[in-house]
Design a protein around this motif. Structure first.
Motif, short mmCIF file in Angstrom:
data_model
loop_
_atom_site.label_atom_id
_atom_site.label_comp_id
_atom_site.label_asym_id
_atom_site.label_seq_id
_atom_site.Cartn_x
_atom_site.Cartn_y
_atom_site.Cartn_z
N PRO A 15 0.76 -1.40 0.18
CA PRO A 15 0.17 0.02 0.00
C PRO A 15 0.81 1.28 0.05
CG PRO A 15 -0.75 -1.61 1.64
CD PRO A 15 0.42 -2.17 1.08
N ILE A 16 1.90 1.39 0.77
CA ILE A 16 2.77 2.43 0.80
C ILE A 16 3.61 2.73 -0.62
CG2 ILE A 16 4.87 3.39 2.06
CD1 ILE A 16 3.67 2.34 4.65
N GLY A 17 3.81 1.55 -1.08
CA GLY A 17 4.56 1.44 -2.35
C GLY A 17 3.61 2.28 -3.56
N LEU A 18 2.22 1.66 -3.45
CA LEU A 18 1.40 2.01 -4.48
C LEU A 18 1.24 3.63 -4.42
CD1 LEU A 18 -1.20 -0.69 -4.39
CD2 LEU A 18 0.46 -0.13 -6.36
N LEU A 19 1.08 4.18 -3.02
CA LEU A 19 0.80 5.56 -2.91
C LEU A 19 2.17 6.48 -3.38
CD1 LEU A 19 -0.99 5.78 0.50
CD2 LEU A 19 -1.89 6.47 -1.77
N TYR A 20 3.20 5.80 -2.96
CA TYR A 20 4.60 6.60 -3.34
C TYR A 20 4.75 6.70 -4.80
CZ TYR A 20 9.41 7.47 -3.81
OH TYR A 20 10.59 8.31 -4.05
#
Length: 79
Positions: A15-20
């Motif tokens: 999830p954090i990678g997708l947002l980043y």
């Protein structure tokens, strides 16, 4: 992540990678959507018969001049 351990880090990595990685992508597509908005405005002005001159992001009509800003591109609705 260091406090909660590797299991939580693995769980939250996607999830954090997708947002980043998604944020820079949406910023670049904003220009394309803004150009589409300008072209749609050009067609609608032509269909209504309103005398107007479109130059870049600026539209000059008899009552004044307005600019189609990046915030008017419809990025919020596209996302």
């Amino acid at each position: 992540f260091g406090v909660h351990g590797p299991a939580v880090a693995r769980l939250l990595a996607l999830p954090i990678g997708l947002l980043y990685f998604a944020l820079p992508f949406w910023a670049s597509i904003n220009e394309v959507l803004q150009r589409i908005t300008v072209e749609a405005t050009r067609v609608l002005v032509w269909l209504t018969g309103l005398p107007a001159y479109v130059d870049g992001n600026f539209v000059r009509v008899p009552s004044g001049l307005f600019e189609i800003e990046g915030g008017c591109s419809g990025l919020h609705f596209f996302v």
